[in-house]
Design a protein around this motif. Structure first.
Motif, PDB file in Angstrom:
ATOM      1  N   THR A 162     -30.175  36.295  15.823  1.00 61.35           N
ATOM      2  CA  THR A 162     -31.563  36.400  15.378  1.00 61.35           C
ATOM      3  C   THR A 162     -32.008  35.071  14.791  1.00 61.35           C
ATOM      4  OG1 THR A 162     -31.246  38.745  14.858  1.00 61.35           O
ATOM      5  CG2 THR A 162     -33.190  37.676  13.930  1.00 61.35           C
ATOM      6  N   PHE A 163     -33.130  34.558  15.281  1.00 61.58           N
ATOM      7  CA  PHE A 163     -33.611  33.256  14.843  1.00 61.58           C
ATOM      8  C   PHE A 163     -34.983  33.373  14.194  1.00 61.58           C
ATOM      9  CE2 PHE A 163     -30.557  32.365  18.139  1.00 61.58           C
ATOM     10  CZ  PHE A 163     -29.869  31.255  17.658  1.00 61.58           C
ATOM     11  N   ARG A 164     -35.078  32.779  13.005  1.00 59.06           N
ATOM     12  CA  ARG A 164     -36.344  32.563  12.310  1.00 59.06           C
ATOM     13  C   ARG A 164     -36.348  31.110  11.857  1.00 59.06           C
ATOM     14  NH1 ARG A 164     -34.703  37.695  10.669  1.00 59.06           N
ATOM     15  NH2 ARG A 164     -36.254  39.355  10.863  1.00 59.06           N
ATOM     16  N   ALA A 165     -37.515  30.481  11.813  1.00 62.27           N
ATOM     17  CA  ALA A 165     -37.580  29.090  11.357  1.00 62.27           C
ATOM     18  C   ALA A 165     -37.242  29.021   9.872  1.00 62.27           C
ATOM     19  CB  ALA A 165     -38.978  28.533  11.612  1.00 62.27           C
ATOM     20  N   ARG A 166     -36.370  28.073   9.510  1.00 65.01           N
ATOM     21  CA  ARG A 166     -36.002  27.924   8.111  1.00 65.01           C
ATOM     22  C   ARG A 166     -35.938  26.442   7.735  1.00 65.01           C
ATOM     23  NH1 ARG A 166     -31.990  31.010   6.449  1.00 65.01           N
ATOM     24  NH2 ARG A 166     -32.044  32.414   8.227  1.00 65.01           N
ATOM     25  N   CYS A 167     -35.903  26.174   6.468  1.00 65.22           N
ATOM     26  CA  CYS A 167     -35.930  24.809   5.940  1.00 65.22           C
ATOM     27  C   CYS A 167     -34.526  24.209   5.935  1.00 65.22           C
ATOM     28  CB  CYS A 167     -36.507  24.832   4.522  1.00 65.22           C
ATOM     29  SG  CYS A 167     -36.510  23.229   3.701  1.00 65.22           S
ATOM     30  N   ASP A 168     -34.387  22.998   6.460  1.00 61.35           N
ATOM     31  CA  ASP A 168     -33.089  22.320   6.465  1.00 61.35           C
ATOM     32  C   ASP A 168     -32.609  22.022   5.044  1.00 61.35           C
ATOM     33  OD1 ASP A 168     -32.969  22.371   9.179  1.00 61.35           O
ATOM     34  OD2 ASP A 168     -33.530  20.277   9.495  1.00 61.35           O
ATOM     35  N   GLU A 169     -33.554  21.726   4.158  1.00 60.98           N
ATOM     36  CA  GLU A 169     -33.179  21.339   2.804  1.00 60.98           C
ATOM     37  C   GLU A 169     -32.886  22.533   1.898  1.00 60.98           C
ATOM     38  OE1 GLU A 169     -34.859  18.153   4.887  1.00 60.98           O
ATOM     39  OE2 GLU A 169     -35.825  20.064   4.470  1.00 60.98           O
ATOM     40  N   ALA A 170     -33.346  23.705   2.302  1.00 58.79           N
ATOM     41  CA  ALA A 170     -33.076  24.927   1.520  1.00 58.79           C
ATOM     42  C   ALA A 170     -32.935  26.071   2.518  1.00 58.79           C
ATOM     43  CB  ALA A 170     -34.213  25.197   0.541  1.00 58.79           C
ATOM     44  N   LEU A 171     -31.712  26.339   2.934  1.00 60.40           N
ATOM     45  CA  LEU A 171     -31.478  27.256   4.049  1.00 60.40           C
ATOM     46  C   LEU A 171     -31.923  28.681   3.769  1.00 60.40           C
ATOM     47  CD1 LEU A 171     -27.997  26.009   5.328  1.00 60.40           C
ATOM     48  CD2 LEU A 171     -30.289  25.443   6.162  1.00 60.40           C
ATOM     49  N   ASP A 172     -32.086  29.047   2.502  1.00 61.14           N
ATOM     50  CA  ASP A 172     -32.568  30.387   2.203  1.00 61.14           C
ATOM     51  C   ASP A 172     -34.094  30.461   2.201  1.00 61.14           C
ATOM     52  OD1 ASP A 172     -32.867  28.816  -0.014  1.00 61.14           O
ATOM     53  OD2 ASP A 172     -32.306  30.384  -1.462  1.00 61.14           O
ATOM     54  N   CYS A 173     -34.749  29.337   2.494  1.00 52.95           N
ATOM     55  CA  CYS A 173     -36.218  29.296   2.558  1.00 52.95           C
ATOM     56  C   CYS A 173     -36.643  29.461   4.017  1.00 52.95           C
ATOM     57  CB  CYS A 173     -36.737  27.978   1.997  1.00 52.95           C
ATOM     58  SG  CYS A 173     -38.532  27.825   2.057  1.00 52.95           S
ATOM     59  N   ILE A 174     -37.112  30.655   4.359  1.00 48.23           N
ATOM     60  CA  ILE A 174     -37.517  30.964   5.730  1.00 48.23           C
ATOM     61  C   ILE A 174     -39.025  30.753   5.884  1.00 48.23           C
ATOM     62  CG2 ILE A 174     -37.686  32.780   7.475  1.00 48.23           C
ATOM     63  CD1 ILE A 174     -35.164  34.000   6.300  1.00 48.23           C
TER      64      ILE A 174
END
Length: 286
Positions: A132-144
């Motif tokens: 399952t893929f959702r766009a997320r932040c590289d600098e904060a992986l829990d930030c979708i």
């Protein structure tokens, strides 16, 4: 031609036929997503989307919307395709382009979407039944990124049953084999319901006729494509022969008029046609 009775859910004809039934479509989505779904719109199979007559279009296997206005595009991809990640990106872009009315200024009106691709192979090689893929932040992986777009790739040959649950793993295995034995192994009432519906489809005389017609249309399209290719190939070969003929005569210092006359005789061309070829391959008709 594979008999209708031997098709599996991985075969597009059977997949589309099964998903035409709103209740079965809903059941399959509920197994995949693990939550209740109330579909609002009538399922659409082979839905075509394009943003311009001049641009690449897509044909979606199954398309529907639920009561929360969430869009679901379900795809079955039996043949190995290495471009599925970028293909899903293209599908996403065309889906989004079709969701807003011309002149709309509020992008938050975009529907949430799910693109679901089912395959009998693991394109990511991690042994999972579901990715399952959702766009997320590289600098904060829990930030979708809350853009509402979800893409899921389901693999019928996963090995992480304990992570996805027995019902989803069983359904995916059933999708590849689509037989009673595999259905019984799942122990799932939902998969049993799907299997009973598939059995009715395979026993339906009307569906058998539809399958035969679909097969004949596919064969005819292939034959037409081959015929067009042969015609194009002959034309290309003829053009190459004319080009070589012109260049040979130019090397022999033949005049334009001499070459024209020889072209007309050798290749049964009108004077206008011969002049066109001479202009194309020598840049001169003199």
């Amino acid at each position: 031609m594979i008999p209708l009775s031997e098709l599996t859910l991985l075969d597009r004809f059977l997949f589309d036929a099964v998903m035409e039934n709103e209740d079965i479509h809903k059941t399959i989505l509920q197994i995949i997503l693990g939550r209740d779904i109330a579909l609002l719109t009538k399922n659409q199979t082979e839905k075509e989307l394009r943003t311009s007559p001049l641009l690449r279009s897509i044909r979606m296997d199954v398309y529907a919307m639920d009561e929360e206005k969430i869009i679901y595009n379900s795809e079955m991809q039996k043949q190995l395709k290495y471009d599925l990640p970028k293909r899903s990106r293209f599908y996403q872009s065309l889906m989004d382009a079709s969701l807003l009315e011309p002149g709309s200024i509020h992008f938050n009106l975009l529907n949430d979407t799910y693109i679901i691709v089912i395959t009998p192979y693991d394109i990511f090689g991690l042994g999972k039944y579901k990715y399952t893929f959702r766009a997320r932040c590289d600098e904060a992986l829990d930030c979708i990124l809350p853009d509402g777009a979800v893409r899921m790739f389901l693999n019928t040959r996963g090995n992480n049953r304990e992570e996805v649950g027995a019902e989803l793993a069983g359904f995916l295995e059933y999708a590849e084999k689509t037989d009673e034995e595999t259905m019984l192994k799942t122990g799932s009432d939902a998969v049993r319901k799907i299997h009973e519906h598939i059995s009715k489809i395979k026993a339906s005389e009307e569906m058998g006729v539809r399958y035969m017609q679909a097969w004949e249309e596919k064969v005819q399209e292939r034959e037409e494509g081959r015929s067009e290719g042969r015609v194009e190939g002959r034309a290309e070969g003829r053009n190459e022969g004319i080009e070589a003929f012109i260049l040979d005569n130019l090397e022999e210092k033949k005049t334009g008029e001499q070459i024209l006359l020889k072209l007309m005789k050798r290749f049964s061309l009108s004077r206008e046609e011969a002049e066109g070829y001479l202009q194309k391959y020598s840049g001169s008709t003199e």
